[in-house]
Design an enzyme around this catalytic site. Structure first.
Site, PDB file in Angstrom:
ATOM      1  N   HIS A  82      -2.090   0.689  -5.038  1.00 29.02           N
ATOM      2  CA  HIS A  82      -2.058  -0.674  -4.505  1.00 29.02           C
ATOM      3  C   HIS A  82      -1.297  -0.636  -3.186  1.00 29.02           C
ATOM      4  O   HIS A  82      -0.144  -0.213  -3.131  1.00 29.02           O
ATOM      5  CB  HIS A  82      -1.372  -1.639  -5.478  1.00 29.02           C
ATOM      6  CG  HIS A  82      -1.346  -3.048  -4.964  1.00 29.02           C
ATOM      7  ND1 HIS A  82      -2.378  -3.940  -5.196  1.00 29.02           N
ATOM      8  CD2 HIS A  82      -0.443  -3.719  -4.206  1.00 29.02           C
ATOM      9  CE1 HIS A  82      -2.089  -5.094  -4.609  1.00 29.02           C
ATOM     10  NE2 HIS A  82      -0.924  -4.978  -3.999  1.00 29.02           N
ATOM     11  N   CYS A  83      -1.952  -1.063  -2.116  1.00 31.98           N
ATOM     12  CA  CYS A  83      -1.352  -1.012  -0.778  1.00 31.98           C
ATOM     13  C   CYS A  83      -0.802  -2.385  -0.406  1.00 31.98           C
ATOM     14  O   CYS A  83      -1.565  -3.343  -0.221  1.00 31.98           O
ATOM     15  CB  CYS A  83      -2.394  -0.565   0.237  1.00 31.98           C
ATOM     16  SG  CYS A  83      -1.744  -0.447   1.919  1.00 31.98           S
ATOM     17  N   THR A  84       0.505  -2.485  -0.272  1.00 28.12           N
ATOM     18  CA  THR A  84       1.130  -3.764   0.080  1.00 28.12           C
ATOM     19  C   THR A  84       0.820  -4.145   1.531  1.00 28.12           C
ATOM     20  O   THR A  84       0.794  -5.332   1.855  1.00 28.12           O
ATOM     21  CB  THR A  84       2.653  -3.690  -0.114  1.00 28.12           C
ATOM     22  OG1 THR A  84       3.165  -2.560   0.607  1.00 28.12           O
ATOM     23  CG2 THR A  84       3.000  -3.522  -1.587  1.00 28.12           C
TER      24      THR A  84
END
Length: 236
Positions: A82-84
């Site tokens: 998951h890429c913030t």
């Protein structure tokens, strides 16, 4: 290059990463364990047994290599991470755009750093002529504090994205996701078909389950062979 960065950013951020559709209720055809909960299923992929677990949030048997993301609250196909920064998961359908973003950003920052040093050299020539020494060069550089700050900023960013570029190059060659690599899922990776086929699948044919295009997977309610062969079943 700037266009490539913007295009890959928007594609990585807004393309569906591979969200698995939810069920409204537990499918009736699924087998249940002694506690009355849907039982796991076992898959044989490339001769290696992989455990397919049931997601109690999405009410689905998670496809191979998928994972439920606690941030997005969805199961994602070929979940990488998951890429913030993108505000979304990186998975099956947007991984190649994410990698393109990382590579193009790395090249862009290298060009920025090169341009800054070219400007420093021009200022040194203006200050002391063509035969300037190292002392004259530093004096000329010191007269451009904003450029120095910009250079430091670019160097810090370059270290980060260059490490990302190297890391994703390495795991792509092995046909691994970040999630699989960090958690050491496999004792023997059933999806590794060699450097060429691995890269061809990831960047050209991501919908293939197996890199050789022969998407043959056996399924059963009991494991095929020993647990010692294949992956860490507790983390499947």
């Amino acid at each position: 290059l700037g266009t490539a960065i913007l295009a890959s950013f928007f594609l990585a951020a807004f393309v569906n990463p591979g969200i698995v559709p939810r069920n409204s209720q537990v499918p009736q055809e699924l087998e249940v364990d002694p506690r009355g909960r849907p039982a796991a299923r076992f898959l044989r992929i490339s001769g290696i047994t992989v455990k397919q677990k049931f997601c109690h949030t999405c009410l689905v048997l998670r496809p191979p290599r998928s994972k439920h993301c606690s941030f997005c609250d969805n199961c994602v196909l070929r979940f990488d991470h998951h890429c913030t920064w993108l505000g979304t998961c990186v998975g099956l359908h947007n991984y190649r755009y994410f990698v393109c973003l990382v590579y193009s950003s790395t090249i862009f920052l290298m060009l920025c750093i090169y341009a800054v040093f070219c400007i420093f050299n021009e200022h040194a020539i203006q200050f002391s002529g063509e035969d300037y020494g190292i002392l004259e060069w530093f004096i000329a550089v010191g007269e451009e504090p904003l450029l120095i700050l910009f250079l430091v900023y670019c160097l810090v960013l370059l270290v980060a994205v260059l490490l990302l570029s190297i890391y994703h190059s390495v795991i792509s060659l092995q046909n691994l996701t970040t999630n699989e690599h960090v958690k050491s899922y496999y004792r023997e990776n059933p999806f590794n078909f060699g450097v060429f086929l691995n890269c061809l699948q990831i960047y050209c044919h991501p919908d293939f389950v197996l890199a050789d295009g022969m998407d043959t997977v056996e399924a059963g309610s009991s494991p095929f062979g020993s647990f010692s062969e294949g992956m860490s079943f507790d983390e499947a």
